[in-house]
Design a protein around this motif. Structure first.
Motif, PDB file in Angstrom:
ATOM      1  N   LEU A  65      63.266  50.075  73.938  1.00 58.29           N
ATOM      2  CA  LEU A  65      61.855  49.925  74.219  1.00 58.29           C
ATOM      3  C   LEU A  65      61.541  48.842  75.177  1.00 58.29           C
ATOM      4  CD1 LEU A  65      60.644  49.573  70.420  1.00 58.29           C
ATOM      5  CD2 LEU A  65      60.310  51.534  72.088  1.00 58.29           C
ATOM      6  N   PRO A  66      60.313  48.876  75.952  1.00 58.26           N
ATOM      7  CA  PRO A  66      60.271  47.788  77.031  1.00 58.26           C
ATOM      8  C   PRO A  66      59.799  46.447  76.503  1.00 58.26           C
ATOM      9  CG  PRO A  66      58.636  49.954  77.087  1.00 58.26           C
ATOM     10  CD  PRO A  66      59.418  49.990  75.732  1.00 58.26           C
ATOM     11  N   ARG A 109      57.158  42.595  72.169  1.00 56.36           N
ATOM     12  CA  ARG A 109      56.357  41.412  71.979  1.00 56.36           C
ATOM     13  C   ARG A 109      55.054  41.767  71.188  1.00 56.36           C
ATOM     14  NH1 ARG A 109      57.675  37.067  75.379  1.00 56.36           N
ATOM     15  NH2 ARG A 109      59.098  37.815  77.150  1.00 56.36           N
ATOM     16  N   TRP A 110      54.528  42.765  71.551  1.00 54.25           N
ATOM     17  CA  TRP A 110      53.190  43.206  70.609  1.00 54.25           C
ATOM     18  C   TRP A 110      53.658  43.521  69.146  1.00 54.25           C
ATOM     19  CZ3 TRP A 110      48.625  41.809  71.297  1.00 54.25           C
ATOM     20  CH2 TRP A 110      47.949  41.306  72.375  1.00 54.25           C
ATOM     21  N   ILE A 128      49.829  32.449  66.581  1.00 56.43           N
ATOM     22  CA  ILE A 128      49.249  32.022  67.671  1.00 56.43           C
ATOM     23  C   ILE A 128      49.794  31.926  69.000  1.00 56.43           C
ATOM     24  CG2 ILE A 128      47.921  29.889  68.659  1.00 56.43           C
ATOM     25  CD1 ILE A 128      46.987  29.522  65.779  1.00 56.43           C
ATOM     26  N   ARG A 129      51.104  31.588  68.790  1.00 52.50           N
ATOM     27  CA  ARG A 129      51.979  31.280  69.835  1.00 52.50           C
ATOM     28  C   ARG A 129      52.492  32.834  70.584  1.00 52.50           C
ATOM     29  NH1 ARG A 129      56.678  32.034  71.888  1.00 52.50           N
ATOM     30  NH2 ARG A 129      57.818  30.230  73.356  1.00 52.50           N
ATOM     31  N   SER A 130      52.724  33.559  69.526  1.00 56.40           N
ATOM     32  CA  SER A 130      53.387  34.832  70.005  1.00 56.40           C
ATOM     33  C   SER A 130      52.240  35.809  70.529  1.00 56.40           C
ATOM     34  CB  SER A 130      53.796  35.626  68.758  1.00 56.40           C
ATOM     35  OG  SER A 130      54.852  34.949  68.225  1.00 56.40           O
ATOM     36  N   LEU A 131      50.916  35.632  70.124  1.00 59.01           N
ATOM     37  CA  LEU A 131      49.756  36.577  70.749  1.00 59.01           C
ATOM     38  C   LEU A 131      49.574  35.867  72.115  1.00 59.01           C
ATOM     39  CD1 LEU A 131      47.302  38.408  70.092  1.00 59.01           C
ATOM     40  CD2 LEU A 131      46.069  36.540  69.257  1.00 59.01           C
ATOM     41  N   TRP A 132      49.692  34.599  72.229  1.00 58.37           N
ATOM     42  CA  TRP A 132      49.385  34.184  73.592  1.00 58.37           C
ATOM     43  C   TRP A 132      50.350  34.522  74.652  1.00 58.37           C
ATOM     44  CZ3 TRP A 132      52.502  30.985  76.539  1.00 58.37           C
ATOM     45  CH2 TRP A 132      51.817  30.262  77.938  1.00 58.37           C
ATOM     46  N   VAL A 133      51.670  34.435  74.308  1.00 61.68           N
ATOM     47  CA  VAL A 133      52.828  35.178  74.947  1.00 61.68           C
ATOM     48  C   VAL A 133      52.738  36.771  75.302  1.00 61.68           C
ATOM     49  CG1 VAL A 133      55.406  35.610  75.036  1.00 61.68           C
ATOM     50  CG2 VAL A 133      54.656  33.398  74.382  1.00 61.68           C
ATOM     51  N   ALA A 134      52.338  37.114  74.323  1.00 61.15           N
ATOM     52  CA  ALA A 134      52.019  38.920  74.453  1.00 61.15           C
ATOM     53  C   ALA A 134      50.887  39.013  75.514  1.00 61.15           C
ATOM     54  CB  ALA A 134      51.765  39.735  73.166  1.00 61.15           C
ATOM     55  N   LYS A 153      49.737  37.017  77.832  1.00 60.51           N
ATOM     56  CA  LYS A 153      50.192  36.609  79.210  1.00 60.51           C
ATOM     57  C   LYS A 153      50.959  37.615  79.845  1.00 60.51           C
ATOM     58  CE  LYS A 153      52.341  32.717  81.612  1.00 60.51           C
ATOM     59  NZ  LYS A 153      53.200  31.359  81.362  1.00 60.51           N
ATOM     60  N   ALA A 154      52.061  38.144  78.967  1.00 63.06           N
ATOM     61  CA  ALA A 154      52.748  39.333  79.676  1.00 63.06           C
ATOM     62  C   ALA A 154      52.284  40.421  79.822  1.00 63.06           C
ATOM     63  CB  ALA A 154      54.138  39.484  78.441  1.00 63.06           C
ATOM     64  N   THR A 155      51.179  40.804  79.085  1.00 63.30           N
ATOM     65  CA  THR A 155      50.236  42.019  79.532  1.00 63.30           C
ATOM     66  C   THR A 155      49.647  41.859  80.587  1.00 63.30           C
ATOM     67  OG1 THR A 155      50.059  42.449  77.154  1.00 63.30           O
ATOM     68  CG2 THR A 155      48.272  43.519  78.585  1.00 63.30           C
ATOM     69  N   ARG A 156      49.017  40.739  80.938  1.00 64.86           N
ATOM     70  CA  ARG A 156      48.253  40.492  82.120  1.00 64.86           C
ATOM     71  C   ARG A 156      49.047  40.532  83.442  1.00 64.86           C
ATOM     72  NH1 ARG A 156      44.499  35.360  80.206  1.00 64.86           N
ATOM     73  NH2 ARG A 156      43.053  36.559  79.123  1.00 64.86           N
TER      74      ARG A 156
END
Length: 275
Positions: A116-117, A122-123, A263-269, A271-274
């Motif tokens: 998986l990518p 992350r999501w 909160i941290r994981s959502l921010w990272v996800a 950021k990675a999506t953008r």
């Protein structure tokens, strides 16, 4: 992840990751080990929810961090099982049934992990945390209840183990973050028995999943052993803390811990999506 000439994906060797092995990196790994030991004993988890983000921060990819986390969980969970078993807070038959399912699910999760990518992983981690937090907020376990084993319960435990194993192998967690609340909510275990039983069920699954990950060259052994050995030494202290607080306080602490991770994981996800 590299691409073959025919367009198919192949697994990137763990050595291709830019892991920070400087003195600073080693200190961070040791600190992670201490944190994981306390959290593992206190909440009955393997600690992958701490290990994976830390390893990604130190330079591993999400998939290699998840695979390395599984090896680190092995000594941690063994130490936790011993600590809980001494006080009679392990349901051995339940753990066996859950493990039978996790054995199958773990292999599926490891296979998915190698394919998986990164963005999907992350999501998936974010969705997983939301699910666990929602369940923790709706339910407070009893300290006196026990699992009543019936044929239907046995089948349910194995089926649940398959799901937990897939998530464990895919996300690099021991499975405790889903096993502990599920054993209490779905099967009626007390908070302490759920934690001790979860740790027992996860360590053989961590071993089998790690073997699969090693074959796919996704494990950073040095990092895993530093974290795992230190965590194993600290876990008994976390187990003591678990018995010292009430089930309600334990549930609140677990929810706060998961909320911080979300909160941290959502921010990272995001950021990675953008990018």
């Amino acid at each position: 992840m590299a691409q073959e000439s025919n367009g198919s994906q192949v697994t990137v060797p763990a050595d291709d990751n830019q892991m920070d092995e400087s003195p600073r990196g080693m200190v961070i790994l040791a600190a992670v080990g201490v944190a994981v030991g306390i959290l593992s004993g206190l909440f009955g988890i393997g600690g992958g929810t701490v290990i994976v983000p830390a390893l990604v921060w130190l330079g591993l990819t999400q998939r290699h961090a998840a695979a390395t986390s599984m090896l680190a969980i092995v000594p941690t969970s063994i130490s936790g099982v011993i600590s809980y078993a001494v006080n009679g807070n392990v349901d051995w038959i339940t753990a066996l049934l859950v493990f039978l399912g996790m054995f199958v699910g773990g292999q599926i999760g490891s296979w998915l992990l190698s394919r998986l990518p990164e963005l999907v992983l992350r999501w998936a981690f974010v969705v997983f945390l939301v699910f666990v937090i929602a369940n923790q907020m709706m339910f407070v376990p009893s300290r006196d209840s026990q699992i009543v084993l019936t044929p239907i319960t046995g089948v349910g435990l194995v089926a649940f183990g398959v799901v937990a194993g897939i998530l464990a192998g895919l996300l690099g967690i021991g499975g405790g973050a889903i096993c502990v609340p599920a054993l209490s909510i779905l099967f009626g275990a007390s908070d302490l028995i759920a934690r001790g039983t979860s740790l027992l069920a996860m360590f053989p699954n961590a071993i089998t999943t790690t073997v699969a990950n090693v074959k796919r060259r996704m494990v950073h052994v040095k990092a895993a052993l530093i974290i795992g050995v230190i965590a194993a030494c600290i876990t008994p202290f976390g187990t003591w803390l678990a018995g010292a607080v009430s089930p309600r306080v334990g549930a609140i602490l677990f929810t706060l811990y998961l909320a911080a991770l979300l909160i941290r994981s959502l921010w990272v996800a995001i950021k990675a999506t953008r990018h």
